[in-house]
Design a protein around this motif. Sequence first.
Motif, PDB file in Angstrom:
ATOM      1  N   GLY A   8     -18.794 -12.731  10.026  1.00  0.00           N
ATOM      2  CA  GLY A   8     -17.980 -12.239  11.135  1.00  0.00           C
ATOM      3  C   GLY A   8     -17.818 -10.740  11.128  1.00  0.00           C
ATOM      4  N   LEU A   9     -17.892 -10.135   9.963  1.00  0.00           N
ATOM      5  CA  LEU A   9     -17.700  -8.697   9.842  1.00  0.00           C
ATOM      6  C   LEU A   9     -18.834  -7.922  10.506  1.00  0.00           C
ATOM      7  CD1 LEU A   9     -15.845  -6.562   8.674  1.00  0.00           C
ATOM      8  CD2 LEU A   9     -17.165  -6.672   6.566  1.00  0.00           C
ATOM      9  N   GLU A  10     -20.032  -8.438  10.444  1.00  0.00           N
ATOM     10  CA  GLU A  10     -21.173  -7.747  11.038  1.00  0.00           C
ATOM     11  C   GLU A  10     -21.004  -7.593  12.550  1.00  0.00           C
ATOM     12  OE1 GLU A  10     -24.782  -9.694   9.936  1.00  0.00           O
ATOM     13  OE2 GLU A  10     -24.321  -9.541   7.798  1.00  0.00           O
ATOM     14  N   GLY A  11     -20.560  -8.638  13.207  1.00  0.00           N
ATOM     15  CA  GLY A  11     -20.349  -8.566  14.649  1.00  0.00           C
ATOM     16  C   GLY A  11     -19.273  -7.575  15.028  1.00  0.00           C
ATOM     17  N   VAL A  12     -18.206  -7.550  14.255  1.00  0.00           N
ATOM     18  CA  VAL A  12     -17.116  -6.606  14.515  1.00  0.00           C
ATOM     19  C   VAL A  12     -17.598  -5.174  14.316  1.00  0.00           C
ATOM     20  CG1 VAL A  12     -14.852  -5.842  13.717  1.00  0.00           C
ATOM     21  CG2 VAL A  12     -15.330  -8.276  13.931  1.00  0.00           C
ATOM     22  N   LEU A  13     -18.360  -4.945  13.254  1.00  0.00           N
ATOM     23  CA  LEU A  13     -18.872  -3.601  12.994  1.00  0.00           C
ATOM     24  C   LEU A  13     -19.785  -3.120  14.116  1.00  0.00           C
ATOM     25  CD1 LEU A  13     -19.645  -3.627   9.168  1.00  0.00           C
ATOM     26  CD2 LEU A  13     -17.886  -2.333  10.353  1.00  0.00           C
ATOM     27  N   VAL A  14     -20.675  -3.966  14.562  1.00  0.00           N
ATOM     28  CA  VAL A  14     -21.596  -3.581  15.636  1.00  0.00           C
ATOM     29  C   VAL A  14     -20.821  -3.272  16.909  1.00  0.00           C
ATOM     30  CG1 VAL A  14     -23.441  -4.423  17.144  1.00  0.00           C
ATOM     31  CG2 VAL A  14     -23.566  -4.792  14.676  1.00  0.00           C
ATOM     32  N   ARG A  15     -19.853  -4.114  17.233  1.00  0.00           N
ATOM     33  CA  ARG A  15     -19.049  -3.884  18.439  1.00  0.00           C
ATOM     34  C   ARG A  15     -18.294  -2.557  18.365  1.00  0.00           C
ATOM     35  NH1 ARG A  15     -15.008  -7.949  18.500  1.00  0.00           N
ATOM     36  NH2 ARG A  15     -13.676  -6.422  17.521  1.00  0.00           N
ATOM     37  N   GLU A  16     -17.662  -2.311  17.222  1.00  0.00           N
ATOM     38  CA  GLU A  16     -16.894  -1.085  17.067  1.00  0.00           C
ATOM     39  C   GLU A  16     -17.788   0.156  17.045  1.00  0.00           C
ATOM     40  OE1 GLU A  16     -13.567  -0.698  17.220  1.00  0.00           O
ATOM     41  OE2 GLU A  16     -13.569  -2.818  17.730  1.00  0.00           O
ATOM     42  N   LEU A  17     -18.958   0.041  16.456  1.00  0.00           N
ATOM     43  CA  LEU A  17     -19.879   1.179  16.424  1.00  0.00           C
ATOM     44  C   LEU A  17     -20.383   1.534  17.823  1.00  0.00           C
ATOM     45  CD1 LEU A  17     -21.923   0.420  13.203  1.00  0.00           C
ATOM     46  CD2 LEU A  17     -20.407   2.363  13.582  1.00  0.00           C
ATOM     47  N   THR A  18     -20.594   0.530  18.650  1.00  0.00           N
ATOM     48  CA  THR A  18     -21.060   0.826  20.006  1.00  0.00           C
ATOM     49  C   THR A  18     -19.938   1.380  20.885  1.00  0.00           C
ATOM     50  OG1 THR A  18     -20.718  -1.477  20.661  1.00  0.00           O
ATOM     51  CG2 THR A  18     -22.929  -0.858  19.971  1.00  0.00           C
ATOM     52  N   LYS A  19     -18.700   0.969  20.625  1.00  0.00           N
ATOM     53  CA  LYS A  19     -17.573   1.484  21.415  1.00  0.00           C
ATOM     54  C   LYS A  19     -17.151   2.883  20.982  1.00  0.00           C
ATOM     55  CE  LYS A  19     -14.280  -1.482  21.088  1.00  0.00           C
ATOM     56  NZ  LYS A  19     -13.155  -2.432  21.255  1.00  0.00           N
ATOM     57  N   ASN A  20     -17.196   3.161  19.685  1.00  0.00           N
ATOM     58  CA  ASN A  20     -16.676   4.415  19.139  1.00  0.00           C
ATOM     59  C   ASN A  20     -17.764   5.160  18.379  1.00  0.00           C
ATOM     60  OD1 ASN A  20     -13.967   3.674  19.910  1.00  0.00           O
ATOM     61  ND2 ASN A  20     -13.966   2.283  18.172  1.00  0.00           N
ATOM     62  N   LYS A  21     -18.614   5.848  19.079  1.00  0.00           N
ATOM     63  CA  LYS A  21     -19.730   6.538  18.439  1.00  0.00           C
ATOM     64  C   LYS A  21     -19.271   7.736  17.605  1.00  0.00           C
ATOM     65  CE  LYS A  21     -23.000   5.111  21.920  1.00  0.00           C
ATOM     66  NZ  LYS A  21     -23.895   4.211  21.285  1.00  0.00           N
ATOM     67  N   LEU A  22     -18.120   8.285  17.900  1.00  0.00           N
ATOM     68  CA  LEU A  22     -17.625   9.443  17.158  1.00  0.00           C
ATOM     69  C   LEU A  22     -17.010   9.057  15.812  1.00  0.00           C
ATOM     70  CD1 LEU A  22     -15.981  11.463  20.071  1.00  0.00           C
ATOM     71  CD2 LEU A  22     -18.196  11.850  18.981  1.00  0.00           C
ATOM     72  N   ARG A  23     -16.635   7.813  15.645  1.00  0.00           N
ATOM     73  CA  ARG A  23     -15.984   7.352  14.415  1.00  0.00           C
ATOM     74  C   ARG A  23     -16.941   6.532  13.546  1.00  0.00           C
ATOM     75  NH1 ARG A  23     -11.063   4.041  16.112  1.00  0.00           N
ATOM     76  NH2 ARG A  23     -10.950   3.824  13.858  1.00  0.00           N
ATOM     77  N   THR A  24     -18.224   6.824  13.619  1.00  0.00           N
ATOM     78  CA  THR A  24     -19.234   6.048  12.904  1.00  0.00           C
ATOM     79  C   THR A  24     -18.984   6.025  11.399  1.00  0.00           C
ATOM     80  OG1 THR A  24     -20.861   6.587  14.595  1.00  0.00           O
ATOM     81  CG2 THR A  24     -21.713   5.810  12.496  1.00  0.00           C
ATOM     82  N   ASP A  25     -18.726   7.207  10.822  1.00  0.00           N
ATOM     83  CA  ASP A  25     -18.512   7.267   9.361  1.00  0.00           C
ATOM     84  C   ASP A  25     -17.306   6.450   8.934  1.00  0.00           C
ATOM     85  OD1 ASP A  25     -20.684   8.933   9.124  1.00  0.00           O
ATOM     86  OD2 ASP A  25     -19.488  10.774   9.177  1.00  0.00           O
ATOM     87  N   GLU A  26     -16.239   6.546   9.684  1.00  0.00           N
ATOM     88  CA  GLU A  26     -15.014   5.813   9.349  1.00  0.00           C
ATOM     89  C   GLU A  26     -15.228   4.300   9.447  1.00  0.00           C
ATOM     90  OE1 GLU A  26     -10.442   5.375  11.013  1.00  0.00           O
ATOM     91  OE2 GLU A  26     -11.744   6.960  11.787  1.00  0.00           O
ATOM     92  N   ILE A  27     -15.899   3.873  10.497  1.00  0.00           N
ATOM     93  CA  ILE A  27     -16.128   2.438  10.709  1.00  0.00           C
ATOM     94  C   ILE A  27     -17.049   1.873   9.632  1.00  0.00           C
ATOM     95  CG2 ILE A  27     -17.151   0.755  12.293  1.00  0.00           C
ATOM     96  CD1 ILE A  27     -16.178   2.616  14.583  1.00  0.00           C
TER      97      ILE A  27
END
Length: 72
Positions: free
Chosen positions: A18-37
Amino acid sequence: MVYAQSFVAAFVAFSTLGLEGVLVRELTKNKLRTDEILGTGFASVVAIILALMIEDKTATVVTNLSKCKSRF
């Protein structure tokens, strides 16, 4: 010992699905916070692995102690 390692490996595989899907979703929504995510995702996976390993070691110790008590 091999049984315990396979047990931990199976739970790690299921726990991160489940974590992989959340990470992909968050990375596509917040491109500026890539390192944090990515850092948070990595830390989460490491924490899950450590928790499962500690739980497994505790179960092994308890099992070994009960075997020792039954001998005496």
